[in-house]
Write an enzyme that holds these catalytic residues in place. Sequence first.
Site, PDB file in Angstrom:
ATOM      1  N   GLU A  59       0.838  -1.359   0.065  1.00 37.37           N
ATOM      2  CA  GLU A  59       0.127   0.071  -0.102  1.00 37.37           C
ATOM      3  C   GLU A  59       1.074   1.532   0.292  1.00 37.37           C
ATOM      4  O   GLU A  59       0.557   2.048   0.766  1.00 37.37           O
ATOM      5  CB  GLU A  59      -1.070  -0.344   1.218  1.00 37.37           C
ATOM      6  CG  GLU A  59      -1.754  -1.478   0.854  1.00 37.37           C
ATOM      7  CD  GLU A  59      -3.000  -0.885   2.641  1.00 37.37           C
ATOM      8  OE1 GLU A  59      -2.938   0.206   3.174  1.00 37.37           O
ATOM      9  OE2 GLU A  59      -3.248  -1.916   2.673  1.00 37.37           O
TER      10      GLU A  59
ATOM     11  N   GLU B  44      -5.851  -7.639  -0.655  1.00 39.38           N
ATOM     12  CA  GLU B  44      -6.191  -7.352   0.483  1.00 39.38           C
ATOM     13  C   GLU B  44      -7.512  -7.856   0.039  1.00 39.38           C
ATOM     14  O   GLU B  44      -7.769  -6.637  -0.436  1.00 39.38           O
ATOM     15  CB  GLU B  44      -5.557  -6.616   1.099  1.00 39.38           C
ATOM     16  CG  GLU B  44      -4.734  -7.124   2.190  1.00 39.38           C
ATOM     17  CD  GLU B  44      -4.508  -5.530   3.401  1.00 39.38           C
ATOM     18  OE1 GLU B  44      -5.720  -4.911   3.409  1.00 39.38           O
ATOM     19  OE2 GLU B  44      -3.124  -5.918   3.415  1.00 39.38           O
TER      20      GLU B  44
END
Length: 314
Positions: A167, A259
Amino acid sequence: MEPVNKNATPNARRLLQYLSSMGGSGIITGQHTQTVAMEEIGEIRKITGREPALRGFELLSYSQNIRYESGDTACRTEIDENRGTLAQALAFGRGGGILAFTWHWFSPMGGFDKSFYSRNTDFDPERVLQEGTPERAAFYQELDVMAGYLKPFLLEDIPILWRPFHESEGDWFWWGRKGPAVAARLFRMLYEYFVGKYSLHNLIWVWNCPLAEGYPGDDVVDILSCDCYVEKGTKTDYQKEYAQLRSLTRAEKPMALAEIGILPDMELLEKSRMPWCYYMTWSKGFVLTEEFNSHKALEKVYGSAYAVTFPAGY
């Protein structure tokens, strides 16, 4: 498909080939866990009668610079509940499960509470890129310790989907605070260190950022992935997210939903054949309650002929 590490172990090669072959023919079910209790797996088994083929394990408690005394109750609880998960990962790998590792890395220097968050540390990832800095020394000292934790998996040739610096499209983690291009350089440094110094040839290298300006390069990335948290109630095959990842490279690399908060809709996936190789739902409330995914949605996914459940049989 050939791994980027030319010395990859036989099982790492076998798993990567299997993941590459999945695109458009099915999707591997996955679930993140971050506690020894792994309540999520029991809940899925109770509801569906099956288990995910891929299990995600959290390494946050294996960080060396944890300031336990500065953490609040939630932080200390998260650390305590995570201790010992590597032993469980090893057992799951021995049983033929697919392992995915996530490391919410407490900053190598300084910080307080959950110092993997940028707001809780002044650690500057850009200084890791500079020779002779304390930040660089602390970075490598942590990697020396982590390499020791990963060695038992190498000795048994248990492959790991290794996803560091995830991320980095955002600045919420310390490795992303200076942008994805810096995180990509850290990824390359880690790759060279783990492969070159420690011969961790069982790692499959997963990059987790959808922005082109941060892509580390085809020579160090086996799998491209993204983290996607869409609105509750969304029915999706994550087609838009796939297109964004696909634009990062012309190389034929597997794509993964590393995710997610909302399970993919299997009817849409079977129809569109979006070539995701696996998904991994996040932990706790994303599966232990029906706030994000209903029991019916879990049954629909795990009962689908398009879904690969444990054991995967690669």
